[in-house]
Scaffold this active site. Structure first.
Site, short mmCIF file in Angstrom:
data_model
loop_
_atom_site.label_atom_id
_atom_site.label_comp_id
_atom_site.label_asym_id
_atom_site.label_seq_id
_atom_site.Cartn_x
_atom_site.Cartn_y
_atom_site.Cartn_z
N GLU A 5 0.82 -1.20 0.00
CA GLU A 5 0.00 0.00 0.00
C GLU A 5 0.86 1.26 0.00
O GLU A 5 1.80 1.39 0.79
CB GLU A 5 -0.92 0.06 1.24
CG GLU A 5 -1.70 1.36 1.25
CD GLU A 5 -2.41 1.66 2.56
OE1 GLU A 5 -2.42 0.81 3.47
OE2 GLU A 5 -2.96 2.77 2.65
N ASP A 41 9.88 5.67 15.07
CA ASP A 41 9.73 7.10 14.81
C ASP A 41 10.19 7.87 16.05
O ASP A 41 9.72 7.62 17.15
CB ASP A 41 8.24 7.39 14.51
CG ASP A 41 8.01 8.85 14.23
OD1 ASP A 41 8.98 9.58 13.99
OD2 ASP A 41 6.84 9.28 14.25
N ASP A 100 10.60 11.80 17.37
CA ASP A 100 10.23 13.15 16.99
C ASP A 100 10.76 14.12 18.04
O ASP A 100 10.58 13.90 19.24
CB ASP A 100 8.70 13.25 16.90
CG ASP A 100 8.28 14.51 16.19
OD1 ASP A 100 8.82 15.58 16.53
OD2 ASP A 100 7.41 14.44 15.31
N ARG A 119 11.78 17.42 8.96
CA ARG A 119 11.73 18.62 9.77
C ARG A 119 12.50 18.44 11.08
O ARG A 119 13.52 19.04 11.32
CB ARG A 119 10.28 18.97 10.06
CG ARG A 119 10.14 20.27 10.82
CD ARG A 119 8.72 20.53 11.21
NE ARG A 119 8.12 21.53 10.34
CZ ARG A 119 6.87 21.96 10.50
NH1 ARG A 119 6.12 21.46 11.44
NH2 ARG A 119 6.38 22.88 9.68
N HIS A 172 0.33 0.61 10.22
CA HIS A 172 0.59 2.03 10.40
C HIS A 172 1.37 2.59 9.21
O HIS A 172 2.34 2.01 8.77
CB HIS A 172 1.39 2.22 11.69
CG HIS A 172 1.20 3.57 12.30
ND1 HIS A 172 1.68 4.70 11.72
CD2 HIS A 172 0.59 3.96 13.43
CE1 HIS A 172 1.37 5.75 12.47
NE2 HIS A 172 0.70 5.31 13.52
N HIS A 196 9.33 17.64 2.40
CA HIS A 196 8.47 18.18 3.45
C HIS A 196 7.82 19.46 2.94
O HIS A 196 8.52 20.40 2.56
CB HIS A 196 9.28 18.45 4.71
CG HIS A 196 8.42 18.68 5.91
ND1 HIS A 196 7.72 19.85 6.09
CD2 HIS A 196 8.11 17.89 6.96
CE1 HIS A 196 7.04 19.77 7.21
NE2 HIS A 196 7.25 18.58 7.75
#
Lengths: 408, 495
Positions: free
Chosen positions: A41, A104, A106, A157, A305, A314
């Site tokens: 996907e 991930d 952040d 970012r 996910h 970005h």
């Protein structure tokens, strides 16, 4: 770059720069099983936040044309399904089979402790948190779990993604992914909960933190204000000990001196056997709290996910989500990551120069792939290096497969 | 097990190679052999005795030192003359292979027979699973290292031994999980097989393998055993109605659990029939969980659904007849709502519990196990006070019960350490001055019956006492008030 220029730039980027063939090579995994790519996907975020899920492509060409036509602001990668997502998404049997194990991190999750920036901002100082995070996770994933094919990607970012691409990692069930990330997420159960600092893996992580901690301490000035001091001291359960340290804190001004005072006092007490089981590891507890990677565990747990693809642009910063070489992670500067407009300028510049040098528009300059004319080249090289080591794994399984089929 | 009489020894020989090659097993294959009916019953009862010994000794609460616990269990098994299990537990005693097989066959068959008996309700299944796990753990801990490894490989658990070489390299890392004892063996397994250990960082990982200390190996295997057994029992229950029709052992498998798991108090055989007039007095002999519900009912004039179930069924088991029960609930509830609402919303449920409505099942009072396992929300008063109440509130409850501060402290400690039923037993002792005749309280109605017996309770002679009402926390209600309600109610029923 203004907002309305962005779609035009993006158009050029997808036409000239996006590394389609490498990308296709990655997700086909040697084509040992064609479904790896066919049933994968992809989802696109288009202009004005139009979001389309369950895209899938039969060939590299189809993938390339579709992306160039749609010009998505963002591409997310989802799971490999048991049937083609585009055709069969509404079938009751339709379900996810496998996906890379992803992590991930952040920078916003560090807002509680970082003092240099907050929110979406990131600077060279707070990037050190990421350096520590990558080093700790690299070690743990490779040594503890034995996986070798890790793709680290700048998220565009203020964060980093890690794609673990070993076959056994891709096939993990959600419950197994959950255990994996809980094992790594030492801090996730809230700041106050102490973890077992004697676990060999946590010990090694603390070792890595210690290597970087003095620089981090100086940059972040963790003990600069009384407020910060008391936050750190809350990890010391013994009031007397806290008192001693507080006294020393008032004598010194800089974080470095204060930290030294703290460790000296704790060590002295430790040597004299004055620390109980609660306070014995308070230095380690503080180190973990201040520097251990803060992970978004839910991204890892879900098989289904979606995660932003490498080489996306970005939309706010214009920065490319480029792969990072973890071995030289400390040299990575999030503020010098190539942006889409810089890259396009670089192509134009290069072509102009070539024209000046060779007046008759030589064929060789045209044959050169556009990304090689730009600073994206370095990132594509990192990606290709990752692919080369990955390739060795499917060479093996291809041979096995042909052995089974008895095709020689 | 095959219940049709046909197969012969051919099958048996094959089985000897597969099912009987280890003292310990996970009971994954149903034995396909012939045994006679006497053996069927005898073996089942033998195993049940073993399970009961386990339950009683663990309820006594001396599980803190596991080695002592093992010793006392083994001793008790020997004392009870359960020689086959005794020898199987001690492992390798049989020199004669056939005799060894025989003990293993008994173990295997008796396990499956008990599955038939204990598959019938959630509560029975829970009881059986917990006892089997206890037995399994105990037997595991007595195996030699080679037998443990053999067990692990026979049951496809994918554990392998840690080589000397590896052991030396990793000694430091693995060492952080060692326990004080000296029995620190390690086994190696893919990390995905021990997810809980990984999740909680309770195991050393290297290169995708978990190096699991032997005490943790067993918790992983038990996890597997528990989930498999639980699924199999549910499957077994689906077939139960067919199997239990077999006249050779139908009655046996239908009722064995009752004679051995204690009474279920569905039919009251109480010598003192409870009535609305005597209930306030009798409530002094209630266990704490029921006493509290009674107090709340009297003071709040209401109980939530779960509490009504727990208390209502208890009263039924204690001998409160349906009419009296209706009077009791009605008199309290109508202080806060009109009679019409009570009749519409609540009386059906009470009649239902007595088997007069709906399915017309005579419901059984809740056992301690069921009460302890239940969920209790905020502002709810049902459940087990030793488990579901915080220590402050529990202390207050106990202080209202007129027992010595020393006993209160003991009970609080027991409850904090998770020994709810022992805490209750302690309360019984403090309250009545003597221990209950059984080792531990495991049913509220048992608590009540035993304390009644001790008091030589006689209803007739004590009615007056209840009117005197000394230090009871419960407001007594005038008898004539009850009578009037009763009359009203009976009138209404007649209409």
């Amino acid at each position: 770059m203004s907002d309305d220029q962005f779609p035009d730039y993006l158009n050029v980027y997808y036409k000239k720069l996006f590394p389609y063939s490498q990308f296709h090579k990655w997700l086909s995994y040697g084509n040992v099983k064609p479904e790896n790519f066919l049933n994968r996907e992809f989802s696109f975020t288009l202009h004005e936040d139009i979001y389309i899920r369950y895209q899938s492509f039969n060939t590299l060409q189809e993938f390339e044309t579709e992306i160039q036509n749609r010009c998505p602001f963002k591409i997310d990668i989802g799971a490999v399904f048991n049937m083609s997502p585009k055709v069969c998404r509404n079938y009751p049997q339709f379900h996810a089979l496998e996906k890379e194990l992803v992590i991930d991190i952040d920078m916003t999750d560090y807002d509680q402790i970082r003092t240099c920036c907050s929110g979406a901002d990131v600077c060279q100082k707070c990037w050190r948190f990421m350096v520590i995070a990558v080093k700790i996770l690299e070690r743990a994933i490779r040594d503890d779990f034995g996986w070798k094919h890790l793709l680290w990607v700048f998220s565009g970012r203020r964060g980093i993604h890690c794609w673990i691409c070993d076959e056994s990692a891709r096939k993990l069930l959600p419950s197994e992914r959950g255990s994996f990330i809980d094992y790594l997420a030492v801090l996730s159960a809230g700041d106050s909960k102490r973890c077992n600092v004697n676990h060999p893996s946590v010990k090694r992580s603390i070792g890595i933190i210690k290597e970087e901690f003095n620089s981090l301490l100086a940059e972040q000035d963790f003990l600069g204000t009384t407020e910060q001091c008391s936050k750190v001291l809350s990890f010391i359960a013994d009031e007397k000990l806290k008192e001693q340290i507080n006294l020393q804190f008032s004598k010194y001004q800089s974080s470095i001196q204060r930290w030294e005072a703290l460790t000296v006092i704790v060590n002295n007490n430790h040597k004299r056997g004055l620390l109980n089981f609660k306070t014995k590891h308070c230095v380690e507890d503080i180190l973990l709290y201040l520097a251990y990677p803060r992970l978004d565990v839910n991204v890892t747990k879900g098989l289904n996910h979606l995660l932003k693809s490498p080489f996306c642009v970005h939309p706010k910063t214009g920065k490319i989500c480029i792969p990072i070489n973890p071995k030289v992670i400390e040299k990575f500067n999030p503020n010098t990551v190539p942006t889409i407009n810089v890259l396009i300028d670089e192509i134009n510049e290069y072509d102009k120069k070539q024209k000046e040098i060779i007046n008759d528009a030589n064929l060789s300059s045209n044959r050169l792939k556009d990304y090689k004319k730009t600073s994206l080249l370095k990132s594509v090289n990192i990606f290709e290096e990752f692919l080369r080591s990955l390739e060795n794994t499917w060479k093996g399984s291809r041979i096995k497969q042909s052995d089974i089929k008895m095709e020689f | 097990m095959n219940f049709t009489p046909s197969r012969k020894n051919v099958v048996l020989e094959k089985l000897q190679k597969t099912s009987y090659d280890h003292d310990l097993q996970l009971y994954r294959e149903i034995p396909d052999i012939n045994i006679n009916l006497d053996e069927f019953e005898e073996w089942a009862i033998e195993r049940l005795k073993v399970l009961q010994i386990l339950e009683q000794l663990s309820l006594k609460g001396n599980t803190s030192n596991y080695e002592d616990f093992i010793k006392s269990v083994v001793h008790e098994i020997k004392k009870e003359g359960l020689k086959h299990m005794h020898k199987l537990i001690n492992g390798g005693i049989y020199k004669d292979y056939n005799e060894n097989c025989d003990a293993r066959k008994r173990d295997l068959c008796s396990h499956f027979i008990l599955r038939l008996i204990y598959c019938k309700s959630d509560e029975l299944r829970k009881w059986f699973i917990n006892r089997e796990i206890e037995l399994f753990k105990l037997r595991w801990s007595l195996l030699s290292k080679t037998d443990k490894l053999k067990f692990l490989s026979l049951n496809n658990t994918n554990y392998s031994a840690v080589s000397e070489e590896e052991h030396q390299i990793m000694a430091d890392s693995m060492g952080s999980f060692a326990t004080a004892g000296n029995n620190n063996e390690y086994f190696k397994v893919r990390w995905t097989q021990v997810l809980d250990l990984v999740r909680n960082r309770k195991v050393y990982l290297c290169d995708g393998f978990a190096y699991v200390i032997q005490t943790d190996v067993i918790s992983g295997v038990c996890q597997t055993f528990r989930s498999e057994l639980s699924q199999e029992l549910v499957k077994c229950f689906q077939k139960f109605s067919i199997i239990s029709e077999d006249e050779r052992f139908g009655a046996f498998i239908k009722y064995l659990h009752q004679s051995y798991m204690g009474k279920n108090y569905s039919v009251t055989e109480n010598m003192s029939t409870l009535s609305v007039n005597t209930i306030d007095h009798s409530s002094k002999s209630f266990p704490l969980c029921m006493k509290r519900l009674h107090v709340v009912l009297r003071s709040e004039h209401h109980l939530k659904h779960q509490a009504r179930q727990q208390y209502g069924l208890f009263l039924k088991g204690a001998g409160l007849p349906l009419e009296q029960a209706l009077v009791l609930w009605r008199s309290e509830f109508t202080k806060k709502m009109d009679a019409d609402k009570f009749d519409k919303q609540y009386s059906y449920n009470i009649r239902h519990n007595y088997g007069k409505e709906g399915k017309k099942v005579n419901y059984t009072p809740y056992s301690c196990m069921k009460i302890i396992m239940g969920a209790v929300g905020l502002d709810e008063y049902h459940g087990c006070p030793y488990k579901h109440t915080n220590s402050q509130a529990l202390k207050q409850l106990l202080e209202a019960s007129n027992i010595s501060t020393q006993s209160i402290q003991e009970i609080l400690n027991l409850s904090q350490n998770g020994h709810y039923q022992i805490a209750c037993t302690k309360y019984f002792e403090a309250h009545n001055g003597v221990s209950p005749s059984c080792t531990a309280i495991n049913h509220p109605n048992q608590f009540f019956e035993e304390s009644q017996k001790l008091k030589g309770f006689n209803i007739e002679s004590n009615i007056n006492d209840s009117q005197v009402n000394d230090s009871s926390v419960i407001d007594d209600i005038e008898n004539n008030e009850f009578d009037q309600t009763m009359v009203d109610f009976v009138d209404k029923m007649d209409q």
